[in-house]
Structure formats: structure tokens, C-alpha cells
Design a protein around this motif. Structure first.
Motif, mmCIF file in Angstrom:
data_model
loop_
_atom_site.group_PDB
_atom_site.id
_atom_site.type_symbol
_atom_site.label_atom_id
_atom_site.label_comp_id
_atom_site.label_asym_id
_atom_site.label_seq_id
_atom_site.Cartn_x
_atom_site.Cartn_y
_atom_site.Cartn_z
ATOM 1 N N THR A 122 1.430 -0.969 0.228
ATOM 2 C CA THR A 122 0.964 -2.238 0.781
ATOM 3 C C THR A 122 0.159 -2.976 -0.278
ATOM 4 O OG1 THR A 122 -1.042 -1.224 1.649
ATOM 5 C CG2 THR A 122 0.867 -1.324 3.136
ATOM 6 N N GLY A 123 -0.112 -4.213 -0.010
ATOM 7 C CA GLY A 123 -0.958 -4.990 -0.906
ATOM 8 C C GLY A 123 -0.323 -6.319 -1.243
ATOM 9 N N VAL A 124 -1.036 -7.064 -2.071
ATOM 10 C CA VAL A 124 -0.595 -8.394 -2.467
ATOM 11 C C VAL A 124 -0.170 -8.332 -3.926
ATOM 12 C CG1 VAL A 124 -1.294 -10.795 -2.770
ATOM 13 C CG2 VAL A 124 -2.165 -9.478 -0.838
ATOM 14 N N ILE A 125 1.018 -8.833 -4.181
ATOM 15 C CA ILE A 125 1.517 -8.928 -5.552
ATOM 16 C C ILE A 125 2.088 -10.328 -5.741
ATOM 17 C CG2 ILE A 125 3.773 -7.918 -5.039
ATOM 18 C CD1 ILE A 125 1.957 -7.027 -8.192
ATOM 19 N N PHE A 126 1.607 -11.017 -6.725
ATOM 20 C CA PHE A 126 2.017 -12.401 -6.997
ATOM 21 C C PHE A 126 1.846 -13.288 -5.764
ATOM 22 C CE2 PHE A 126 4.713 -9.883 -9.968
ATOM 23 C CZ PHE A 126 4.066 -10.255 -11.134
ATOM 24 N N GLY A 127 0.795 -13.032 -4.990
ATOM 25 C CA GLY A 127 0.474 -13.875 -3.839
ATOM 26 C C GLY A 127 1.226 -13.548 -2.566
ATOM 27 N N TYR A 128 2.048 -12.515 -2.570
ATOM 28 C CA TYR A 128 2.817 -12.134 -1.383
ATOM 29 C C TYR A 128 2.422 -10.735 -0.936
ATOM 30 C CZ TYR A 128 5.850 -16.018 -2.633
ATOM 31 O OH TYR A 128 6.326 -17.262 -2.942
ATOM 32 N N ARG A 129 2.284 -10.537 0.357
ATOM 33 C CA ARG A 129 2.043 -9.202 0.897
ATOM 34 C C ARG A 129 3.364 -8.445 0.826
ATOM 35 N NH1 ARG A 129 -2.653 -8.002 1.885
ATOM 36 N NH2 ARG A 129 -2.019 -5.958 2.602
ATOM 37 N N VAL A 130 3.367 -7.339 0.129
ATOM 38 C CA VAL A 130 4.586 -6.566 -0.108
ATOM 39 C C VAL A 130 5.257 -6.184 1.209
ATOM 40 C CG1 VAL A 130 5.482 -4.440 -1.111
ATOM 41 C CG2 VAL A 130 3.702 -5.687 -2.286
ATOM 42 N N GLU A 170 1.566 -2.157 -11.458
ATOM 43 C CA GLU A 170 0.220 -2.726 -11.497
ATOM 44 C C GLU A 170 -0.844 -1.647 -11.294
ATOM 45 O OE1 GLU A 170 -1.988 -5.399 -8.418
ATOM 46 O OE2 GLU A 170 -0.720 -6.685 -9.653
ATOM 47 N N GLU A 171 -0.541 -0.633 -10.493
ATOM 48 C CA GLU A 171 -1.506 0.424 -10.199
ATOM 49 C C GLU A 171 -1.602 1.446 -11.330
ATOM 50 O OE1 GLU A 171 -2.931 1.287 -6.861
ATOM 51 O OE2 GLU A 171 -2.361 -0.625 -5.999
ATOM 52 N N LEU A 172 -0.568 1.596 -12.143
ATOM 53 C CA LEU A 172 -0.573 2.617 -13.196
ATOM 54 C C LEU A 172 -1.753 2.503 -14.165
ATOM 55 C CD1 LEU A 172 3.214 3.012 -14.000
ATOM 56 C CD2 LEU A 172 1.723 4.671 -12.877
ATOM 57 N N PRO A 173 -2.086 1.307 -14.664
ATOM 58 C CA PRO A 173 -3.220 1.230 -15.594
ATOM 59 C C PRO A 173 -4.546 1.631 -14.948
ATOM 60 C CG PRO A 173 -1.934 -0.783 -15.689
ATOM 61 C CD PRO A 173 -1.407 0.037 -14.553
ATOM 62 N N ARG A 174 -4.598 1.593 -13.646
ATOM 63 C CA ARG A 174 -5.825 1.994 -12.936
ATOM 64 C C ARG A 174 -5.894 3.511 -12.791
ATOM 65 N NH1 ARG A 174 -4.937 -2.480 -8.324
ATOM 66 N NH2 ARG A 174 -5.232 -4.277 -9.655
ATOM 67 N N LYS A 193 -1.263 9.019 -4.345
ATOM 68 C CA LYS A 193 -2.130 8.055 -3.664
ATOM 69 C C LYS A 193 -1.420 6.713 -3.488
ATOM 70 C CE LYS A 193 -6.607 5.981 -3.631
ATOM 71 N NZ LYS A 193 -7.821 6.482 -3.128
ATOM 72 N N MET A 194 -0.668 6.307 -4.525
ATOM 73 C CA MET A 194 0.042 5.032 -4.438
ATOM 74 C C MET A 194 1.099 5.071 -3.340
ATOM 75 S SD MET A 194 0.503 3.635 -8.301
ATOM 76 C CE MET A 194 0.810 5.135 -9.197
ATOM 77 N N LEU A 195 1.742 6.230 -3.178
ATOM 78 C CA LEU A 195 2.786 6.361 -2.161
ATOM 79 C C LEU A 195 2.223 6.829 -0.824
ATOM 80 C CD1 LEU A 195 5.646 7.902 -4.307
ATOM 81 C CD2 LEU A 195 5.469 5.561 -3.460
ATOM 82 N N ARG A 196 0.915 6.901 -0.734
ATOM 83 C CA ARG A 196 0.206 7.229 0.512
ATOM 84 C C ARG A 196 0.647 8.565 1.089
ATOM 85 N NH1 ARG A 196 -1.199 3.053 -1.849
ATOM 86 N NH2 ARG A 196 -1.794 1.141 -0.826
ATOM 87 N N ILE A 203 7.535 -9.043 2.983
ATOM 88 C CA ILE A 203 8.680 -9.675 2.316
ATOM 89 C C ILE A 203 9.943 -9.306 3.082
ATOM 90 C CG2 ILE A 203 10.044 -9.765 0.196
ATOM 91 C CD1 ILE A 203 7.420 -9.181 -1.319
ATOM 92 N N GLU A 204 10.709 -10.306 3.501
ATOM 93 C CA GLU A 204 11.889 -10.079 4.338
ATOM 94 C C GLU A 204 13.138 -9.706 3.538
ATOM 95 O OE1 GLU A 204 12.468 -13.217 7.168
ATOM 96 O OE2 GLU A 204 10.376 -13.157 7.793
ATOM 97 N N ASN A 205 13.312 -10.295 2.375
ATOM 98 C CA ASN A 205 14.480 -9.990 1.547
ATOM 99 C C ASN A 205 14.311 -8.577 0.993
ATOM 100 O OD1 ASN A 205 15.858 -9.736 -1.145
ATOM 101 N ND2 ASN A 205 16.683 -11.724 -0.522
ATOM 102 N N GLN A 206 15.207 -7.669 1.367
ATOM 103 C CA GLN A 206 15.047 -6.265 1.004
ATOM 104 C C GLN A 206 15.069 -6.024 -0.500
ATOM 105 O OE1 GLN A 206 17.660 -3.716 3.204
ATOM 106 N NE2 GLN A 206 16.451 -3.928 5.065
ATOM 107 N N ARG A 207 15.935 -6.711 -1.213
ATOM 108 C CA ARG A 207 15.982 -6.527 -2.660
ATOM 109 C C ARG A 207 14.677 -6.985 -3.295
ATOM 110 N NH1 ARG A 207 19.893 -9.952 -5.055
ATOM 111 N NH2 ARG A 207 21.413 -8.804 -3.866
ATOM 112 N N MET A 208 14.176 -8.148 -2.865
ATOM 113 C CA MET A 208 12.920 -8.656 -3.411
ATOM 114 C C MET A 208 11.764 -7.719 -3.062
ATOM 115 S SD MET A 208 11.415 -10.744 -5.337
ATOM 116 C CE MET A 208 12.753 -11.866 -5.654
ATOM 117 N N GLN A 209 11.805 -7.149 -1.874
ATOM 118 C CA GLN A 209 10.755 -6.224 -1.475
ATOM 119 C C GLN A 209 10.765 -4.982 -2.377
ATOM 120 O OE1 GLN A 209 10.948 -4.274 2.428
ATOM 121 N NE2 GLN A 209 8.812 -4.902 2.727
ATOM 122 N N LYS A 210 11.942 -4.469 -2.690
ATOM 123 C CA LYS A 210 12.041 -3.310 -3.581
ATOM 124 C C LYS A 210 11.499 -3.652 -4.968
ATOM 125 C CE LYS A 210 16.039 -1.338 -1.238
ATOM 126 N NZ LYS A 210 17.479 -1.087 -1.344
#
Length: 66
Positions: A25-33, A52-56, A62-65, A36-43
Motif C-alpha cells: 500500500t502507499g502513494v507513489i507518484f501521487g496515486y494510492r497503489v 522506492e522502499e529498497l534504499p530505506r 516487511k514490504m510484502l507485509r 489503481i484500477e488498471n491491473q498492468r499499471m497497478q503491477k
């Protein structure tokens, strides 16, 4: 990159996504993951979120909950 594979081909040839990927979950480029309705875009945005989480230095579990 060398094969110039597009996202459609990449996801079509991928064995399968982790079953916990919808828990990303979260916001990436202003969209809540998760909204997102388009499945390809969501992937694609799932991948963006993971990258984005890797450098942290978050653990993949944890990322995959898991």
C-alpha cells in the motif's frame, strides 16, 4: 533492458507475482497503489513502490507485509 522488453511482455512472462503483493500500500507518484484500477499499471506501481522502499533498507518481508 537489452531485449527491449515492455511491461506487458515482462508481466506476461513472469512466473507469478508474490501472493502478498496486494498488501503493498502507499502513494507513489501521487496515486494510492491499492486504488489503481488498471491491473498492468497497478503491477508497475507495485514495482515502483518496492524500488522506492529498497534504499530505506526495509526487509522484503516487511514490504510484502508477511
Amino acid at each position: 533492458m537489452d531485449n527491449k522488453t515492455d511491461f506487458e511482455t515482462f508481466f506476461a512472462q513472469a512466473p507469478q507475482l508474490n501472493p502478498n503483493v496486494p498488501k503493498i500500500t502507499g502513494v507513489i507518484f501521487g496515486y494510492r497503489v491499492e486504488e489503481i484500477e488498471n491491473q498492468r499499471m497497478q503491477k508497475i506501481r507495485y514495482l515502483d513502490q518496492l524500488v522506492e522502499e529498497l534504499p530505506r533498507r526495509k526487509a522484503m518481508e516487511k514490504m510484502l507485509r508477511k
